[in-house]
Design a protein around this motif. Structure first.
Motif, PDB file in Angstrom:
ATOM      1  N   ASP A 207      -5.752 -41.630 -35.253  1.00 40.35           N
ATOM      2  CA  ASP A 207      -6.175 -41.177 -33.924  1.00 40.35           C
ATOM      3  C   ASP A 207      -5.484 -41.973 -32.828  1.00 40.35           C
ATOM      4  OD1 ASP A 207      -7.822 -39.268 -35.009  1.00 40.35           O
ATOM      5  OD2 ASP A 207      -9.642 -40.478 -34.878  1.00 40.35           O
ATOM      6  N   ALA A 208      -5.299 -43.275 -33.068  1.00 39.99           N
ATOM      7  CA  ALA A 208      -4.665 -44.123 -32.055  1.00 39.99           C
ATOM      8  C   ALA A 208      -3.216 -43.711 -31.825  1.00 39.99           C
ATOM      9  CB  ALA A 208      -4.744 -45.592 -32.469  1.00 39.99           C
ATOM     10  N   ALA A 209      -2.490 -43.446 -32.923  1.00 38.04           N
ATOM     11  CA  ALA A 209      -1.093 -43.038 -32.794  1.00 38.04           C
ATOM     12  C   ALA A 209      -0.990 -41.679 -32.114  1.00 38.04           C
ATOM     13  CB  ALA A 209      -0.430 -42.996 -34.165  1.00 38.04           C
ATOM     14  N   ALA A 210      -1.864 -40.762 -32.503  1.00 37.54           N
ATOM     15  CA  ALA A 210      -1.852 -39.432 -31.903  1.00 37.54           C
ATOM     16  C   ALA A 210      -2.150 -39.496 -30.409  1.00 37.54           C
ATOM     17  CB  ALA A 210      -2.851 -38.531 -32.617  1.00 37.54           C
ATOM     18  N   ALA A 211      -3.095 -40.341 -30.036  1.00 40.38           N
ATOM     19  CA  ALA A 211      -3.450 -40.477 -28.625  1.00 40.38           C
ATOM     20  C   ALA A 211      -2.289 -41.042 -27.824  1.00 40.38           C
ATOM     21  CB  ALA A 211      -4.684 -41.368 -28.480  1.00 40.38           C
ATOM     22  N   ALA A 212      -1.579 -42.027 -28.387  1.00 44.17           N
ATOM     23  CA  ALA A 212      -0.432 -42.617 -27.692  1.00 44.17           C
ATOM     24  C   ALA A 212       0.681 -41.590 -27.508  1.00 44.17           C
ATOM     25  CB  ALA A 212       0.086 -43.821 -28.465  1.00 44.17           C
ATOM     26  N   LEU A 213       0.907 -40.772 -28.524  1.00 42.73           N
ATOM     27  CA  LEU A 213       1.931 -39.743 -28.427  1.00 42.73           C
ATOM     28  C   LEU A 213       1.555 -38.698 -27.383  1.00 42.73           C
ATOM     29  CD1 LEU A 213       2.590 -39.322 -32.241  1.00 42.73           C
ATOM     30  CD2 LEU A 213       4.273 -40.118 -30.581  1.00 42.73           C
ATOM     31  N   ALA A 214       0.290 -38.308 -27.365  1.00 40.75           N
ATOM     32  CA  ALA A 214      -0.163 -37.294 -26.415  1.00 40.75           C
ATOM     33  C   ALA A 214      -0.096 -37.797 -24.977  1.00 40.75           C
ATOM     34  CB  ALA A 214      -1.585 -36.858 -26.756  1.00 40.75           C
ATOM     35  N   ALA A 215      -0.392 -39.070 -24.780  1.00 45.29           N
ATOM     36  CA  ALA A 215      -0.443 -39.624 -23.429  1.00 45.29           C
ATOM     37  C   ALA A 215       0.923 -39.627 -22.746  1.00 45.29           C
ATOM     38  CB  ALA A 215      -1.004 -41.043 -23.470  1.00 45.29           C
ATOM     39  N   SER A 216       1.985 -39.670 -23.538  1.00 43.80           N
ATOM     40  CA  SER A 216       3.321 -39.792 -22.944  1.00 43.80           C
ATOM     41  C   SER A 216       4.249 -38.650 -23.350  1.00 43.80           C
ATOM     42  CB  SER A 216       3.962 -41.113 -23.377  1.00 43.80           C
ATOM     43  OG  SER A 216       4.087 -41.164 -24.799  1.00 43.80           O
ATOM     44  N   GLY A 217       3.716 -37.617 -23.997  1.00 43.97           N
ATOM     45  CA  GLY A 217       4.590 -36.664 -24.661  1.00 43.97           C
ATOM     46  C   GLY A 217       4.917 -35.367 -23.967  1.00 43.97           C
ATOM     47  N   GLY A 218       4.331 -35.086 -22.791  1.00 44.49           N
ATOM     48  CA  GLY A 218       4.548 -33.774 -22.202  1.00 44.49           C
ATOM     49  C   GLY A 218       3.921 -32.710 -23.086  1.00 44.49           C
ATOM     50  N   PRO A 219       4.278 -31.436 -22.912  1.00 44.32           N
ATOM     51  CA  PRO A 219       3.733 -30.402 -23.793  1.00 44.32           C
ATOM     52  C   PRO A 219       4.236 -30.574 -25.226  1.00 44.32           C
ATOM     53  CG  PRO A 219       5.424 -29.487 -22.369  1.00 44.32           C
ATOM     54  CD  PRO A 219       5.161 -30.887 -21.880  1.00 44.32           C
ATOM     55  N   LEU A 220       3.454 -30.066 -26.171  1.00 42.04           N
ATOM     56  CA  LEU A 220       3.752 -30.221 -27.595  1.00 42.04           C
ATOM     57  C   LEU A 220       4.019 -28.871 -28.240  1.00 42.04           C
ATOM     58  CD1 LEU A 220       3.644 -31.808 -30.395  1.00 42.04           C
ATOM     59  CD2 LEU A 220       1.198 -31.203 -30.416  1.00 42.04           C
ATOM     60  N   LEU A 221       5.148 -28.767 -28.946  1.00 42.73           N
ATOM     61  CA  LEU A 221       5.370 -27.673 -29.884  1.00 42.73           C
ATOM     62  C   LEU A 221       5.233 -28.259 -31.277  1.00 42.73           C
ATOM     63  CD1 LEU A 221       6.200 -24.779 -30.687  1.00 42.73           C
ATOM     64  CD2 LEU A 221       8.585 -25.572 -30.663  1.00 42.73           C
ATOM     65  N   ASP A 222       4.189 -27.870 -31.980  1.00 35.71           N
ATOM     66  CA  ASP A 222       3.953 -28.336 -33.342  1.00 35.71           C
ATOM     67  C   ASP A 222       4.386 -27.222 -34.282  1.00 35.71           C
ATOM     68  OD1 ASP A 222       2.904 -29.277 -35.779  1.00 35.71           O
ATOM     69  OD2 ASP A 222       1.269 -30.310 -34.743  1.00 35.71           O
ATOM     70  N   VAL A 223       5.361 -27.486 -35.155  1.00 37.29           N
ATOM     71  CA  VAL A 223       5.907 -26.419 -35.988  1.00 37.29           C
ATOM     72  C   VAL A 223       4.914 -25.925 -37.031  1.00 37.29           C
ATOM     73  CG1 VAL A 223       8.255 -27.279 -35.659  1.00 37.29           C
ATOM     74  CG2 VAL A 223       6.974 -27.938 -37.712  1.00 37.29           C
ATOM     75  N   VAL A 224       3.801 -26.628 -37.220  1.00 37.25           N
ATOM     76  CA  VAL A 224       2.790 -26.198 -38.183  1.00 37.25           C
ATOM     77  C   VAL A 224       2.125 -24.929 -37.681  1.00 37.25           C
ATOM     78  CG1 VAL A 224       0.557 -26.793 -39.211  1.00 37.25           C
ATOM     79  CG2 VAL A 224       2.389 -28.500 -39.094  1.00 37.25           C
ATOM     80  N   TYR A 225       1.891 -24.007 -38.614  1.00 37.85           N
ATOM     81  CA  TYR A 225       1.183 -22.776 -38.247  1.00 37.85           C
ATOM     82  C   TYR A 225      -0.109 -22.627 -39.050  1.00 37.85           C
ATOM     83  CZ  TYR A 225       0.001 -17.827 -38.034  1.00 37.85           C
ATOM     84  OH  TYR A 225      -0.668 -16.642 -37.883  1.00 37.85           O
ATOM     85  N   GLY A 226      -0.045 -22.754 -40.373  1.00 37.34           N
ATOM     86  CA  GLY A 226      -1.195 -22.465 -41.216  1.00 37.34           C
ATOM     87  C   GLY A 226      -2.285 -23.518 -41.215  1.00 37.34           C
ATOM     88  N   HIS A 227      -1.970 -24.751 -40.836  1.00 36.19           N
ATOM     89  CA  HIS A 227      -2.947 -25.843 -40.851  1.00 36.19           C
ATOM     90  C   HIS A 227      -3.387 -26.195 -39.429  1.00 36.19           C
ATOM     91  CE1 HIS A 227      -1.054 -26.273 -44.804  1.00 36.19           C
ATOM     92  NE2 HIS A 227      -2.116 -26.954 -45.176  1.00 36.19           N
ATOM     93  N   TRP A 228      -3.754 -25.214 -38.654  1.00 40.32           N
ATOM     94  CA  TRP A 228      -4.111 -25.446 -37.252  1.00 40.32           C
ATOM     95  C   TRP A 228      -5.615 -25.506 -37.105  1.00 40.32           C
ATOM     96  CZ3 TRP A 228      -0.509 -26.592 -33.686  1.00 40.32           C
ATOM     97  CH2 TRP A 228      -0.887 -26.627 -32.346  1.00 40.32           C
ATOM     98  N   PRO A 229      -6.156 -26.414 -36.259  1.00 38.36           N
ATOM     99  CA  PRO A 229      -5.433 -27.384 -35.423  1.00 38.36           C
ATOM    100  C   PRO A 229      -4.989 -28.593 -36.234  1.00 38.36           C
ATOM    101  CG  PRO A 229      -7.789 -27.640 -35.106  1.00 38.36           C
ATOM    102  CD  PRO A 229      -7.618 -26.462 -36.019  1.00 38.36           C
ATOM    103  N   THR A 230      -3.924 -29.223 -35.792  1.00 40.35           N
ATOM    104  CA  THR A 230      -3.447 -30.441 -36.422  1.00 40.35           C
ATOM    105  C   THR A 230      -4.037 -31.654 -35.698  1.00 40.35           C
ATOM    106  OG1 THR A 230      -1.527 -30.574 -34.972  1.00 40.35           O
ATOM    107  CG2 THR A 230      -1.271 -29.310 -37.009  1.00 40.35           C
ATOM    108  N   VAL A 231      -3.874 -32.817 -36.307  1.00 40.05           N
ATOM    109  CA  VAL A 231      -4.321 -34.049 -35.658  1.00 40.05           C
ATOM    110  C   VAL A 231      -3.639 -34.203 -34.301  1.00 40.05           C
ATOM    111  CG1 VAL A 231      -4.319 -36.574 -35.801  1.00 40.05           C
ATOM    112  CG2 VAL A 231      -4.852 -35.211 -37.837  1.00 40.05           C
TER     113      VAL A 231
END
Length: 287
Positions: A207-231
């Motif tokens: 969760d900590a790594a995901a939060a850090a990525l989200a805080a500085s990442g702009g919009p996200l394109l996650d290539v995953v489709y079948g396992h949504w939502p992802t962390v």
């Protein structure tokens, strides 16, 4: 409707399939079938489990009834090696996800690159100067070429093993893109315009790594489709930021494959393409 595209008159095959291992989850047959119905083509598109060890023999055994193949994991590298010719995206990435089976030998294409670009454009993202890729696996290579094509010249790759970024750094040098590496435990991440996540579905991210990525990442394109939502997508949601599934990439790389199978060129627009895309999109979501 009968298509007679230039240069493909010698192709009479009507059989197509997606190969990979595992493959039972693939919805490509449903999506492709929708396209060929709109185009008035009585073609068959199947799904077969094929691994790397059996790929060459299976390919060699295909007869004249076969027109082409879609390739998924883990076959994009062996498909690259099997292709007699390759498009620029395939040459840059070392990966082929589409084989057009011509008498002179298979022609290889990588439509994942264009699929990412078209998916981003559909969401209003046509340019990004600085971007981030999460994950350093095979799809990350296509993501890097896609980001370069929309203007990114600085790309940070976040990976569990920073040494895995070395091949991407080499590709970046060829493209004129500065590629840097960071670990998931990086204490500080500089802001970027856009993030493309290439981790497989179900990948573990704290969760900590995901939060850090989200805080500085702009919009996200996650290539995953079948396992949504992802962390990662959940972290973006908590941060009040935008996250898109890989459905758009899956759709648009398939549209480019249909262009290849019918016209031999991923840049050749299909007859009634808007109708084809709408039918494929409906099939993708199961309508």
């Amino acid at each position: 409707m009968v298509l007679r595209p230039p240069g493909l008159g010698v192709l009479t095959g009507r059989r197509l399939a997606v190969w990979g291992d595992p493959i039972d989850h693939s919805i490509s047959p449903r999506v492709h079938a929708a396209a060929y119905r709109v185009l008035g083509l009585d073609w068959e598109y199947g799904r077969e489990r094929v691994d790397e060890a059996s790929f060459a023999a299976r390919l060699a055994a295909l007869g004249e009834r076969w027109r082409g193949l879609s390739l998924t994991m883990p076959l994009k590298g062996v498909a690259f090696a099997a292709a007699e010719t390759r498009d620029r995206s395939a040459e840059l990435t070392g990966a082929v996800n589409t084989l057009l089976l011509e008498p002179g030998g298979p022609r290889g294409f990588n439509t994942d690159v264009g699929g990412i670009v078209r998916a981003l454009a559909e969401e209003g993202v046509a340019a990004a100067a600085r971007a981030r890729i999460v994950g350093a696996g095979a799809t990350a290579t296509s993501a890097l070429v896609a980001l370069w094509s929309i203007g990114a010249r600085e790309v940070e790759v976040v990976a569990r093993r920073t040494e895995a970024v070395t091949p991407l750094r080499g590709l970046g040098e060829r493209l004129g893109v500065t590629v840097t590496a960071a670990g998931f435990d990086a204490p500080r991440l500089d802001p970027v315009d856009l993030t493309v996540a290439t981790l497989p579905g179900g990948a573990t991210v704290t969760d900590a790594a995901a939060a850090a990525l989200a805080a500085s990442g702009g919009p996200l394109l996650d290539v995953v489709y079948g396992h949504w939502p992802t962390v990662l997508s959940q972290a973006w949601e908590r941060a009040g930021a935008t996250a898109w599934t890989g459905a758009g990439m899956l759709l648009h790389q398939a549209v480019l494959q249909v262009r290849v199978f019918t016209q031999g060129d991923p840049a050749a627009v299909l007859p009634a393409e808007d109708d084809v895309v709408a039918a494929m999109r409906s099939a993708l979501v199961g309508d």
